[in-house]
Design a protein around this motif. Sequence first.
Motif, PDB file in Angstrom:
ATOM      1  N   HIS A  80     -30.720   6.607 -12.756  1.00 26.67           N
ATOM      2  CA  HIS A  80     -31.146   7.936 -12.305  1.00 26.67           C
ATOM      3  C   HIS A  80     -31.996   7.801 -11.041  1.00 26.67           C
ATOM      4  CE1 HIS A  80     -30.339   9.190 -16.664  1.00 26.67           C
ATOM      5  NE2 HIS A  80     -29.397   9.708 -15.899  1.00 26.67           N
ATOM      6  N   GLU A  83     -36.404   7.363 -10.667  1.00 29.89           N
ATOM      7  CA  GLU A  83     -37.009   6.542 -11.716  1.00 29.89           C
ATOM      8  C   GLU A  83     -37.416   5.209 -11.083  1.00 29.89           C
ATOM      9  OE1 GLU A  83     -34.434   8.640 -15.299  1.00 29.89           O
ATOM     10  OE2 GLU A  83     -34.365   6.461 -15.116  1.00 29.89           O
ATOM     11  N   HIS A 167     -34.839   2.519 -17.722  1.00 33.36           N
ATOM     12  CA  HIS A 167     -35.134   3.886 -17.243  1.00 33.36           C
ATOM     13  C   HIS A 167     -36.624   4.158 -17.334  1.00 33.36           C
ATOM     14  CE1 HIS A 167     -31.010   5.835 -17.436  1.00 33.36           C
ATOM     15  NE2 HIS A 167     -30.781   4.646 -17.970  1.00 33.36           N
ATOM     16  N   CYS A 168     -36.983   5.352 -16.827  1.00 30.88           N
ATOM     17  CA  CYS A 168     -38.263   5.971 -17.155  1.00 30.88           C
ATOM     18  C   CYS A 168     -37.985   7.466 -17.170  1.00 30.88           C
ATOM     19  CB  CYS A 168     -39.342   5.593 -16.145  1.00 30.88           C
ATOM     20  SG  CYS A 168     -39.044   6.168 -14.471  1.00 30.88           S
TER      21      CYS A 168
HETATM   22 ZN    ZN Z   1     -32.999   7.881 -16.691  1.00 30.50          ZN
END
Ligand code: ZN
Length: 360
Positions: A80, A83, A167-168
């Motif tokens: 994404h 992130e 991710h974050c």
């Molecule tokens: Zn993500």
Amino acid sequence: MNHCTPRMLGPVTLILLTAAGVARAQAPFVLGGVTAAPGTLASGDLKVPGGAGDEGTVIPFTVIHGSRPGPVLALIAGTHGVEYPPVLALQRLKTSVEPRTLTGTVVLIHVANMPSFLARTIYYGPKDGQNLNRVFPGKRDGTLSERIAFVLTSEVIDRATHVIDVHCGDGNEWLRPYSYWVVTSAPAVVAASKDLALAFGLDHIVIDTERPNDPAASVYLANTAMTRGKPALTVESGGWSRTDEESITRVERGVAGVLKHLGMRADGPAPVAHPVWLGRNEVLRSAFTGLLYPMVEPGQTVAQGTLVARVTDFHGKVLEDIRSPFAGEVLYVVATPPIAKGEPVGFVAERAAAVPEIKK
Ligand SMILES: [Zn+2]
């Protein structure tokens, strides 16, 4: 009893041991036209070919190729666009993982979704409006997001033995750290993935019972690995567009734990001993477009009916109060004002009554 004293090693045994040593010599690792010799590191770009309305993109990577053969651990950041701690953690890992003393291979994908990263778009790619982490395993001739997914599947996931999608919270999401343990794949893969989650060390683990198990429609990146028989994990550390040190080092520490667990490095942190296992969970969504007012913080305990967020129209009229459907803990909340109909406003999860027993 399986003791073997030196006097029991005859000439034949010694020859076999020598042959086994030769057989375990490490071959070079070739990725994206770049060759990493044993005990060295090599970097390059995977090419995503152009399609209708775009010129394609690149996926920058580093291969840290150990002196001895072993697991191939793929770490993927930037699925994404907004992130950042995962991206910055992988930049550090490039210099902190020493190839000469490493067993096996670490493949670092520095920015999986370059179009979204450069355009600073949350959730969706700027060219096609698709969420990269919903289009796996991708298509060779599909949209740009689908072509990125195809390259990641065929060049990275298919080559790896273990995969961690790092991710974050995206640019609008305020989040407490947690990981997802998917329990819908083959039992041996599920069991090994649980061990990965413990080794990574995040103390909140969501037991995910809703991932598809069709490799041709795996949807999510980590699930693409699991449906292909490879242990995998999705982890979340950081969010809200921040680049805080704590979130970056948490990823570094997690990877160090996994390297030790997989026998790739001798030293590393111990697995998390007593994680909070989370069972029932739900992404809460807005039924309206308007302004979002979060009413909780990540990590906060909520009761059934606790107000999680309020949505108003652009003139201040309340459209909706979004309440927790059950008692649990807030893992993330959307913490910026824009909200469109159907989009997430937060994620709540309940402590699991029991952890599934998986036979290895
Ligand atoms: Zn993500």
